[in-house]
Design a protein around this motif. Structure first.
Motif, PDB file in Angstrom:
ATOM      1  N   THR A   1       0.841  -1.191   0.000  1.00 51.40           N
ATOM      2  CA  THR A   1       0.000   0.000   0.000  1.00 51.40           C
ATOM      3  C   THR A   1       0.881   1.247   0.000  1.00 51.40           C
ATOM      4  OG1 THR A   1      -1.723  -1.157   1.249  1.00 51.40           O
ATOM      5  CG2 THR A   1      -1.830   1.241   1.206  1.00 51.40           C
ATOM      6  N   PHE A   2       0.773   2.027  -1.071  1.00 50.22           N
ATOM      7  CA  PHE A   2       1.511   3.284  -1.171  1.00 50.22           C
ATOM      8  C   PHE A   2       0.612   4.419  -0.673  1.00 50.22           C
ATOM      9  CE2 PHE A   2       3.357   0.526  -4.409  1.00 50.22           C
ATOM     10  CZ  PHE A   2       4.708   0.659  -4.146  1.00 50.22           C
ATOM     11  N   ILE A   3       1.162   5.283   0.197  1.00 50.37           N
ATOM     12  CA  ILE A   3       0.391   6.351   0.832  1.00 50.37           C
ATOM     13  C   ILE A   3       1.070   7.682   0.521  1.00 50.37           C
ATOM     14  CG2 ILE A   3      -0.589   7.193   3.007  1.00 50.37           C
ATOM     15  CD1 ILE A   3       0.031   4.352   4.139  1.00 50.37           C
ATOM     16  N   GLY A   4       0.270   8.658   0.024  1.00 46.03           N
ATOM     17  CA  GLY A   4       0.877   9.944  -0.309  1.00 46.03           C
ATOM     18  C   GLY A   4      -0.137  11.010  -0.618  1.00 46.03           C
TER      19      GLY A   4
ATOM     20  N   ALA B   1       4.322   9.008  -3.472  1.00 46.73           N
ATOM     21  CA  ALA B   1       4.112   8.331  -2.194  1.00 46.73           C
ATOM     22  C   ALA B   1       5.060   8.866  -1.139  1.00 46.73           C
ATOM     23  CB  ALA B   1       4.321   6.838  -2.356  1.00 46.73           C
ATOM     24  N   ASP B   2       4.518   9.119   0.077  1.00 43.80           N
ATOM     25  CA  ASP B   2       5.344   9.525   1.218  1.00 43.80           C
ATOM     26  C   ASP B   2       5.810   8.313   2.011  1.00 43.80           C
ATOM     27  OD1 ASP B   2       4.846  12.172   0.549  1.00 43.80           O
ATOM     28  OD2 ASP B   2       3.028  12.214   1.766  1.00 43.80           O
TER      29      ASP B   2
ATOM     30  N   TYR C   1       9.453   7.424   3.118  1.00 46.44           N
ATOM     31  CA  TYR C   1      10.352   8.017   2.143  1.00 46.44           C
ATOM     32  C   TYR C   1      10.833   9.409   2.552  1.00 46.44           C
ATOM     33  CZ  TYR C   1       8.356   4.254  -0.616  1.00 46.44           C
ATOM     34  OH  TYR C   1       7.950   3.019  -1.037  1.00 46.44           O
ATOM     35  N   ILE C   2      10.270   9.969   3.616  1.00 44.05           N
ATOM     36  CA  ILE C   2      10.662  11.328   4.021  1.00 44.05           C
ATOM     37  C   ILE C   2      11.072  11.383   5.485  1.00 44.05           C
ATOM     38  CG2 ILE C   2       9.212  12.455   2.305  1.00 44.05           C
ATOM     39  CD1 ILE C   2       7.125  12.896   4.436  1.00 44.05           C
ATOM     40  N   GLY C   3      11.215  10.220   6.145  1.00 39.78           N
ATOM     41  CA  GLY C   3      11.606  10.206   7.548  1.00 39.78           C
ATOM     42  C   GLY C   3      11.942   8.798   7.991  1.00 39.78           C
ATOM     43  N   PRO C   4      12.174   8.603   9.308  1.00 38.61           N
ATOM     44  CA  PRO C   4      12.534   7.264   9.808  1.00 38.61           C
ATOM     45  C   PRO C   4      11.378   6.278   9.677  1.00 38.61           C
ATOM     46  CG  PRO C   4      12.141   8.785  11.627  1.00 38.61           C
ATOM     47  CD  PRO C   4      12.128   9.610  10.370  1.00 38.61           C
ATOM     48  N   ASP C   5      11.731   5.012   9.446  1.00 38.57           N
ATOM     49  CA  ASP C   5      10.742   3.951   9.311  1.00 38.57           C
ATOM     50  C   ASP C   5      10.213   3.529  10.680  1.00 38.57           C
ATOM     51  OD1 ASP C   5      11.357   4.060   6.665  1.00 38.57           O
ATOM     52  OD2 ASP C   5      12.623   2.254   6.692  1.00 38.57           O
ATOM     53  N   ARG C   6       8.989   3.049  10.690  1.00 36.77           N
ATOM     54  CA  ARG C   6       8.431   2.424  11.888  1.00 36.77           C
ATOM     55  C   ARG C   6       8.961   0.997  12.009  1.00 36.77           C
ATOM     56  NH1 ARG C   6       2.153   2.708  11.237  1.00 36.77           N
ATOM     57  NH2 ARG C   6       2.354   1.144  12.913  1.00 36.77           N
TER      58      ARG C   6
END
Length: 816
Positions: free
Chosen positions: A353-356, A362-363, A420-425
């Motif tokens: 699932t791509f979210i943006g 996608a973010d 894609y713009i910060g640390p991963d969960r």
């Protein structure tokens, strides 16, 4: 409670009082007509037809069938002058002179009836009687699967999807004329399973087991009141006289994946017993691709979700049946039937699932890998006693049934998060286990008796007890240990008792047939969500009338009018308040507060030359149980559940038109044009008003190439339509098949290719205001198949009795 049992008591008393009254008819004491049917070689002829006619006007008074010893007997006859005829296929009809029964001569024992073989020669004329793929009868549409080469090597579910007006959606819900809530029966016995489990059973049943599929849109009071869309009765093949015979089948297929099936059917009969059984195995690999694009908006921002998923499923199925009929004497039969299945499957589902802020930018993304394992076990037992009480046709049938269903599904959800713009969960690892146990007990009594040569009375009682226990266990992997998630785990126990009584009265006038029916059902149910301490109890009585009128206008013209009221209770799994995840943004949840739905069905039909049929139908369903797709705004998720909508409106026209184009080319055509609409003033805070006119076409063509070689083509089309909160796209396809008989027609080989142009896919959008999504789904539908069957032993064994057990409503509601 007193009112409920008083109503049932009155119904039962009326039934027995009416039975006592109508039996008091004037008959000649000790009257009897008997004899024995033999052929020219003095060999016994069983199952010959005996007809007793009034000598004055040749009207039919009574019929009988010769027993395994060739003997027949007619008793309790009124005084009068008669003629007796004996007939049988392949023999010349033989009759007596006029004889009389009166007080001084109440008994007539005839010498042996000798039937001579019918040796009429037809010269060089060859007659090929080929049943059409689709056949319209007075009260039902019949799909003749047995002789279809296109159906070779298919599964029962794939064949059912080719039946006129029948659809199976992405969630295995079976619908007729666009309406869900279909009651599926096999050999007149209800499956007592959920839509998902019925679909799973049919998916693992090879088409080589099926003889016909009957589509009954407006059933009588004799059937359980469940099924607002009608009944689909799948008749399996039976062996067709003393001896042993059987059939061996084997098949294989390939699309994107392999599949195979094999089976054995055996039947042995002598004058005292009939022993029968079958076993079928199938292994199926299948793939599915799905894309969901949706938009979630609030007053400030819009978020776009682009989901791409594919699944691979493998199912292994073992289906079996064994039974014994004991002929205690010519009038009484005791039978035992055991059938069941043991199925297992695996499913690997990958979903990203791509979210943006748009579908192209996608973010973040969620990668879900779901690994599932499933097992299903079902055993059903039936004890049946049938008695022919006298030669007038009075019959009594008693069925005692027990069914036990075990299921367990285990799924491991492995979720990874990419930003894609910060640390991963951190990854999320969760699993669930859903063991389910369902026990069903039922007692059913049916009684029928002719009141005279033009009137027949039927009545019956039924009681069923159902107990389901579903234990949903949800665990999450934390700090190197699996921990129970108390927020999601739940145990749900459901108890239900339904008591029913019915009466049917059928009267044949000169050119009119009228059948009046009345069914009463008392329901007591209790749903207990143990974990959340939620208890839902219900107790109610319903009356279900039915009226059927058939009018013969002339030799070539007939008309029919029918009405029935029906009920559909929620399926067991729809009541379970469990949550099943595809990923954290897509899930399914049950609804323990569902109410039953009620439907009034009306149908007007016209038949021309017993061949062409035109039907107009209308139905209105209140509190309609509907599968809906709704938004979870707090979680920005899309979830599926069941709701009671205010009403469902359906009206349409159906035309069945077989056409013979030449001696070698015939076709069966079915056209349905209907409107299906839904109304709900408050569905999660919004008004729903959906509906659309839809068209369904089905055209089957049979080509007789030689006496042992034939070909077949089936084309179907369904236009776009709406169902509740869903808008569904059009769908169409073409199937081809060829069949060759070998070894004096004892062997048969069939080749088939389904969905030749690979066009059967599905697109779904939303009919719910404020929800925007586009769902595309493509199953593996273009499959080439080869199937081989061989019949051995005597070819004229009388088949096992088809009987309807007491498990006719409850099992159809078992779901995963």
């Amino acid at each position: 409670m007193k009112i409920r049992y008083t109503a049932l008591t009155v119904t039962f008393l009326c039934f027995f009082l009416l039975t006592s009254i109508i039996q008091a008819q004037v008959k000649l004491p000790g009257s009897k007509v008997s004899g024995t049917i033999l052929d020219e070689e003095k060999k016994i002829l069983d199952f010959a037809t005996i007809s007793l006619l009034n000598a004055r006007d040749s009207s039919l008074i009574r019929t009988a069938v010769s027993g395994l010893d060739g003997k027949f007997i007619l008793q309790e006859l009124p005084a009068g002058d008669y003629i007796l005829f004996a007939s049988m296929v392949g023999f010349q009809k033989t009759g007596t002179k006029i004889f009389s029964l009166n007080e001084s001569s109440p008994v007539m024992n005839f010498p042996d009836f000798i039937l001579k073989k019918d040796n009429k020669m037809l010269g060089e004329v060859t007659v090929r009687a080929v049943k059409p793929f689709i056949e319209r009868k007075v009260d039902r549409l019949v799909v003749n699967v047995e002789n279809s080469s296109v159906s070779a090597g298919s599964t029962a579910l794939e064949v059912l999807q080719r039946a006129p007006g029948v659809t199976v959606d992405q969630n295995d819900n079976i619908a007729m004329q666009g309406k869900q809530g279909v009651l599926v029966m096999i050999d007149g016995k209800q499956t007592y399973m959920s839509n998902a489990d019925v679909a799973n059973l049919l998916r693992n049943m090879p088409s080589s087991q099926i003889e016909t599929i009957e589509l009954i849109t407006n059933p009588s009071a004799k059937y359980d009141a469940a099924g607002n869309s009608g009944i689909i009765n799948i008749k399996t093949k039976k062996s067709n006289s003393v001896g042993t015979n059987g059939t061996l089948t084997a098949g294989a297929g390939y699309g994107d994946n392999y599949r195979s099936n094999a089976g054995l059917t055996l039947n042995h009969r002598n004058k005292d017993i009939n022993l029968f059984g079958n076993y079928n195995f199938s292994s199926t690999d299948r793939a599915q691709n799905m894309i969901i694009n949706r938009e979630v908006s609030n007053s400030i921002t819009k978020t776009y979700f682009g989901q791409q998923g594919n699944s691979f499923r493998k199912n292994d199925s073992n289906n079996f049946k064994a039974g014994l009929d004991i002929f205690l004497n010519k009038s009484n039969t005791l039978g035992f039937l055991m059938n069941g299945y043991s199925n297992s499957g695996t499913e690997l589902y990958n979903n990203t699932t791509f979210i943006g802020r748009s579908f192209s930018q996608a973010d973040s993304s969620v990668i879900a890998i779901n690994d599932g394992r499933s097992q299903y076990r079902n055993m059903a037992y039936n004890l049946n006693y049938k008695s022919v009480l006298d030669t007038s046709g009075k019959e009594l049938s008693v069925d005692l049934d027990y069914s036990r269903f075990n299921a367990n599904e285990r799924t491991l959800y492995d979720n990874h998060f990419v930003n894609y713009i910060g640390p991963d969960r951190a990854p999320s690892l969760i699993k669930n286990s859903t063991p389910a146990l369902i026990n069903i007990k039922a007692l059913k009594i049916d009684y029928s008796m002719p009141l005279n040569k033009t009137m027949k009375f039927e009545a019956g009682l039924k009681s069923s007890i159902v107990k389901t226990d579903n234990d949903f266990r949800f665990e999450e992997f934390k700090t190197n240990n699996w921990e129970n998630d108390v927020r999601r785990s739940n145990q749900f126990v459901y108890d239900e008792n339904v008591n029913a009584a019915y009466t049917n009265l059928n009267k044949q006038f000169k050119s009119t047939t009228v059948q009046l029916g009345l069914r009463a059902e008392q329901t007591n149910s209790k749903g207990n969500s143990i974990t959340t301490s939620k208890l839902v109890e219900r107790s109610y009585i319903d009356i279900f009338p039915s009226v059927f009128i058939n009018q013969t206008l002339s030799k070539n013209h007939d008309m029919g009018l029918s009405y029935s009221r029906r009920i559909d209770r929620p399926s067991y799994d729809a009541l379970n308040p469990f949550i099943y995840f595809l990923d954290q943004y897509t899930y399914n949840q049950g609804n323990p507060f569902l109410n039953p739905q009620y439907t009034n069905n009306y149908e007007l039909s016209y038949n021309y030359k017993k061949t062409y049929n035109l039907t107009l139908n209308y139905s209105l369903t209140r509190d309609v149980i509907t599968e809906v797709l709704l938004p979870d705004t707090a979680k920005k998720a899309l979830f599926q559940t069941n709701e009671n909508l205010d009403k469902q409106i359906h009206y349409g026209v159906n035309l069945t038109a077989p056409v013979t184009l030449s001696k070698w080319w015939s076709s069966s055509n079915n056209i349905q044009l209907y409107y299906l609409g839904f109304r709900s003033p408050n569905l999660r805070g919004q008004e729903l008003n959906s509906g659309k006119v839809a068209l369904q076409l089905n055209s089957q063509h049979k080509f007789i190439i030689t006496s042992t070689l034939s070909a077949e083509l089936i084309a179907d089309y369904r236009s776009p339509f709406e169902y509740g909160t869903l808008k569904l796209s059009s769908q169409y396809g073409i199937d081809l098949g060829i069949s060759k008989s070998l070894l004096k027609k004892r062997a048969n080989i069939k080749l088939a290719l389904s969905d030749v142009f690979d066009t059967r896919d599905q697109t779904i959008t939303s009919a719910y205001t404020g929800l925007k999504y586009n769902l595309f789904q493509k199953n593996e539908t273009r499959i080439g198949r080869i199937s081989f069957s061989y019949r051995f032993g005597k070819s004229e064994i009388k088949p096992e009795r088809r009987r309807s057990t007491g498990l006719e409503d409850e099992q159809s509601r078992i779901k995963n």
